[in-house]
Scaffold this motif. Structure first.
Motif, PDB file in Angstrom:
ATOM      1  N   PRO A  68       1.647 -13.777  -2.118  1.00  0.00           N
ATOM      2  CA  PRO A  68       0.259 -13.468  -2.479  1.00  0.00           C
ATOM      3  C   PRO A  68      -0.070 -12.013  -2.160  1.00  0.00           C
ATOM      4  O   PRO A  68      -0.001 -11.598  -0.994  1.00  0.00           O
ATOM      5  N   PRO A  69      -0.406 -11.208  -3.155  1.00  0.00           N
ATOM      6  CA  PRO A  69      -0.687  -9.792  -2.890  1.00  0.00           C
ATOM      7  C   PRO A  69      -1.728  -9.558  -1.805  1.00  0.00           C
ATOM      8  O   PRO A  69      -1.606  -8.622  -1.006  1.00  0.00           O
ATOM      9  N   LYS A  70      -2.757 -10.410  -1.736  1.00  0.00           N
ATOM     10  CA  LYS A  70      -3.806 -10.207  -0.736  1.00  0.00           C
ATOM     11  C   LYS A  70      -3.269 -10.386   0.677  1.00  0.00           C
ATOM     12  O   LYS A  70      -3.667  -9.672   1.604  1.00  0.00           O
ATOM     13  N   PHE A  71      -2.371 -11.333   0.870  1.00  0.00           N
ATOM     14  CA  PHE A  71      -1.756 -11.551   2.184  1.00  0.00           C
ATOM     15  C   PHE A  71      -0.928 -10.335   2.589  1.00  0.00           C
ATOM     16  O   PHE A  71      -0.956  -9.893   3.743  1.00  0.00           O
ATOM     17  N   ILE A  72      -0.195  -9.782   1.628  1.00  0.00           N
ATOM     18  CA  ILE A  72       0.610  -8.595   1.906  1.00  0.00           C
ATOM     19  C   ILE A  72      -0.285  -7.395   2.185  1.00  0.00           C
ATOM     20  O   ILE A  72      -0.030  -6.602   3.106  1.00  0.00           O
ATOM     21  N   LYS A  73      -1.347  -7.229   1.420  1.00  0.00           N
ATOM     22  CA  LYS A  73      -2.218  -6.055   1.568  1.00  0.00           C
ATOM     23  C   LYS A  73      -2.798  -5.952   2.969  1.00  0.00           C
ATOM     24  O   LYS A  73      -2.821  -4.854   3.563  1.00  0.00           O
ATOM     25  N   VAL A  74      -3.308  -7.065   3.519  1.00  0.00           N
ATOM     26  CA  VAL A  74      -3.959  -6.955   4.824  1.00  0.00           C
ATOM     27  C   VAL A  74      -2.961  -6.551   5.904  1.00  0.00           C
ATOM     28  O   VAL A  74      -3.324  -5.847   6.862  1.00  0.00           O
ATOM     29  N   HIS A  75      -1.709  -6.956   5.772  1.00  0.00           N
ATOM     30  CA  HIS A  75      -0.687  -6.529   6.731  1.00  0.00           C
ATOM     31  C   HIS A  75      -0.235  -5.099   6.448  1.00  0.00           C
ATOM     32  O   HIS A  75      -0.003  -4.322   7.384  1.00  0.00           O
ATOM     33  N   ALA A  76      -0.133  -4.740   5.174  1.00  0.00           N
ATOM     34  CA  ALA A  76       0.246  -3.369   4.817  1.00  0.00           C
ATOM     35  C   ALA A  76      -0.830  -2.371   5.235  1.00  0.00           C
ATOM     36  O   ALA A  76      -0.524  -1.222   5.575  1.00  0.00           O
ATOM     37  N   ASP A  77      -2.094  -2.783   5.205  1.00  0.00           N
ATOM     38  CA  ASP A  77      -3.175  -1.908   5.688  1.00  0.00           C
ATOM     39  C   ASP A  77      -2.937  -1.508   7.141  1.00  0.00           C
ATOM     40  O   ASP A  77      -3.149  -0.348   7.523  1.00  0.00           O
ATOM     41  N   LYS A  78      -2.511  -2.472   7.956  1.00  0.00           N
ATOM     42  CA  LYS A  78      -2.259  -2.183   9.366  1.00  0.00           C
ATOM     43  C   LYS A  78      -1.026  -1.296   9.549  1.00  0.00           C
ATOM     44  O   LYS A  78      -0.986  -0.445  10.441  1.00  0.00           O
ATOM     45  N   ILE A  79      -0.016  -1.515   8.706  1.00  0.00           N
ATOM     46  CA  ILE A  79       1.167  -0.647   8.764  1.00  0.00           C
ATOM     47  C   ILE A  79       0.784   0.780   8.391  1.00  0.00           C
ATOM     48  O   ILE A  79       1.224   1.753   9.019  1.00  0.00           O
ATOM     49  N   LYS A  80      -0.051   0.915   7.377  1.00  0.00           N
ATOM     50  CA  LYS A  80      -0.513   2.243   6.970  1.00  0.00           C
ATOM     51  C   LYS A  80      -1.277   2.924   8.105  1.00  0.00           C
ATOM     52  O   LYS A  80      -1.042   4.103   8.411  1.00  0.00           O
ATOM     53  N   GLU A  81      -2.204   2.204   8.737  1.00  0.00           N
ATOM     54  CA  GLU A  81      -2.952   2.764   9.871  1.00  0.00           C
ATOM     55  C   GLU A  81      -1.998   3.229  10.968  1.00  0.00           C
ATOM     56  O   GLU A  81      -2.186   4.312  11.550  1.00  0.00           O
ATOM     57  N   HIS A  82      -0.984   2.423  11.249  1.00  0.00           N
ATOM     58  CA  HIS A  82      -0.012   2.741  12.274  1.00  0.00           C
ATOM     59  C   HIS A  82       0.756   4.010  11.923  1.00  0.00           C
ATOM     60  O   HIS A  82       0.887   4.925  12.767  1.00  0.00           O
ATOM     61  N   LEU A  83       1.240   4.105  10.701  1.00  0.00           N
ATOM     62  CA  LEU A  83       2.025   5.270  10.298  1.00  0.00           C
ATOM     63  C   LEU A  83       1.197   6.541  10.305  1.00  0.00           C
ATOM     64  O   LEU A  83       1.664   7.605  10.721  1.00  0.00           O
ATOM     65  N   ILE A  84      -0.051   6.439   9.861  1.00  0.00           N
ATOM     66  CA  ILE A  84      -0.919   7.614   9.866  1.00  0.00           C
ATOM     67  C   ILE A  84      -1.186   8.072  11.303  1.00  0.00           C
ATOM     68  O   ILE A  84      -1.195   9.261  11.611  1.00  0.00           O
ATOM     69  N   SER A  85      -1.352   7.088  12.211  1.00  0.00           N
ATOM     70  CA  SER A  85      -1.653   7.451  13.603  1.00  0.00           C
ATOM     71  C   SER A  85      -0.465   8.125  14.287  1.00  0.00           C
ATOM     72  O   SER A  85      -0.646   9.035  15.101  1.00  0.00           O
ATOM     73  N   VAL A  86       0.761   7.701  13.946  1.00  0.00           N
ATOM     74  CA  VAL A  86       1.932   8.282  14.623  1.00  0.00           C
ATOM     75  C   VAL A  86       2.404   9.564  13.958  1.00  0.00           C
ATOM     76  O   VAL A  86       3.089  10.390  14.585  1.00  0.00           O
ATOM     77  N   GLU A  87       2.037   9.756  12.688  1.00  0.00           N
ATOM     78  CA  GLU A  87       2.481  10.946  11.969  1.00  0.00           C
ATOM     79  C   GLU A  87       1.378  11.991  11.833  1.00  0.00           C
ATOM     80  O   GLU A  87       1.642  13.137  11.471  1.00  0.00           O
ATOM     81  N   GLY A  88       0.122  11.504  12.116  1.00  0.00           N
ATOM     82  CA  GLY A  88      -1.062  12.312  11.870  1.00  0.00           C
ATOM     83  C   GLY A  88      -1.060  13.712  12.370  1.00  0.00           C
ATOM     84  O   GLY A  88      -1.742  14.588  12.004  1.00  0.00           O
TER      85      GLY A  88
END
Length: 345
Positions: free
Chosen positions: A325-345
């Motif tokens: 389900p794309p929506k299930f993946i999106k909510v987890h991918a949102d957190k991965i994106k936040e994580h990557l931005i915070s460590v690479e920011g």
């Protein structure tokens, strides 16, 4: 900040859809099934798709083709085929039958070792979570420098994250740069009514996935008509419509020939989702099974998402039922994106 991802075992593209909705640039996919690959290409014409048995794909050659170096990819995601772990094929929900596809998780791990992505995300059926293969993958991730905690591998219900469907899935997320935070469950579940109540009647939607209505045998159609609206069950049928196995008390699957309920989540959408004999797949109030389009919508695909009918409707149903389900993946991918931005920011 555009983050890159590769989708292994990409199928019809549910995982890719969720990643794209979260803002990832899915730069490549790998898929072996020709009809799934046709579906994927139609929806993502700009993606680099490798149509081959993943065991024959060289990760180093893939990196060269994409112009990326080891350690540069932001996210490697994938859902290795899981039929061998399916509870429909096991005596116990925690055990897997012998199936060569069970070992495809190690093909995913092979790509992790070669690409060394910043974050990995692997999704599968719950039975894999208690299988030795999953724990071997976790041990190898630790050796490669990924942060693995007790929350890295979990079984979650997609309904708790906004999907209008009861669907338990294993999800593994780990990063080389620390722990990735989890999405919060929703306060209230989405319902069948939320997603299907505005669908037009089949036959006039100008949509091949919605307009086709199969001709049922007279007795089967009579059974469907007699099932009470909005959540009725085959147990509500007069005895003359019961199958021999039900009359003898052997029960069988209680949800077959059942109706969905407007105010609840749907049952798990499976490859049998358009057949009333395969589960609780009758429309809440219309005397029919749900359509392919309705099944895809309950999986949270966009209403205009293309699914190939080249191998027939049953194969299309299988693609939809096997999809993430794309929506299930999106909510987890949102957190991965936040994580990557915070460590690479």
């Amino acid at each position: 900040m555009k983050l890159t991802a590769i989708d292994l075992f990409c199928g019809a593209g549910g995982l890719s859809r969720g990643l794209i909705d979260a803002g990832f640039d899915v730069i490549a996919g790998v898929e072996n099934n020709p009809v799934a690959a046709e579906t994927y290409r139609a929806n993502y014409p700009g993606h680099y798709l490798v149509e081959a048995d993943i065991a024959t794909v060289d990760p180093l050659a893939l990196m060269r083709d994409l112009g990326i170096n080891r350690g540069q990819l932001d996210l490697l995601a994938g859902c290795p085929p899981c039929q061998g772990f399916s509870t429909h094929r096991t005596r116990r929900k925690s055990s897997a039958v012998e199936d060569s596809r069970n070992d495809l998780v190690f093909e995913y791990l092979r790509f992790v070792k070669e690409l060394l992505p910043k974050v990995v995300m692997m999704e599968n059926v719950p039975a894999l979570a208690v299988d030795d293969r999953a724990h071997l993958v976790l041990r190898e991730l630790i050796k490669l420098g990924y942060k693995v905690t007790s929350r890295s591998l979990q079984v979650k219900d997609a309904a708790d994250y906004g999907v209008p469907q009861r669907r338990k899935r294993m999800i593994l997320v780990a990063s080389r740069f620390g722990e990735v935070s989890e999405p919060s469950p929703v306060a209230f579940h989405s319902t069948v009514r939320d997603y299907l109540s505005t669908m037009p009647l089949p036959g006039g939607a100008n949509d091949v996935l919605h307009d086709y209505m199969p001709k049922r045998a007279d007795k089967v159609q009579a059974m469907i008509t007699l099932i009470p609206k909005d959540g009725g069950s085959r147990k509500d049928l007069p005895k003359e419509y019961w199958l021999p196995c039900h009359l003898k008390g052997r029960g069988g699957y209680l949800d077959v020939y059942g109706r969905m309920s407007w105010q609840k989540v749907s049952p798990t959408i499976t490859g049998g989702c358009i057949s009333p004999s395969k589960g609780r797949f009758l429309h809440p109030e219309q005397d029919r099974a749900i359509t392919l389009r309705e099944a895809a919508i309950l999986q949270t695909f966009p209403s205009d998402y293309y699914f190939s009918l080249a191998a027939g409707r049953d194969h299309a149903a299988l693609m939809i039922g096997n999809a993430l389900p794309p929506k299930f993946i999106k909510v987890h991918a949102d957190k991965i994106k936040e994580h990557l931005i915070s460590v690479e920011g």
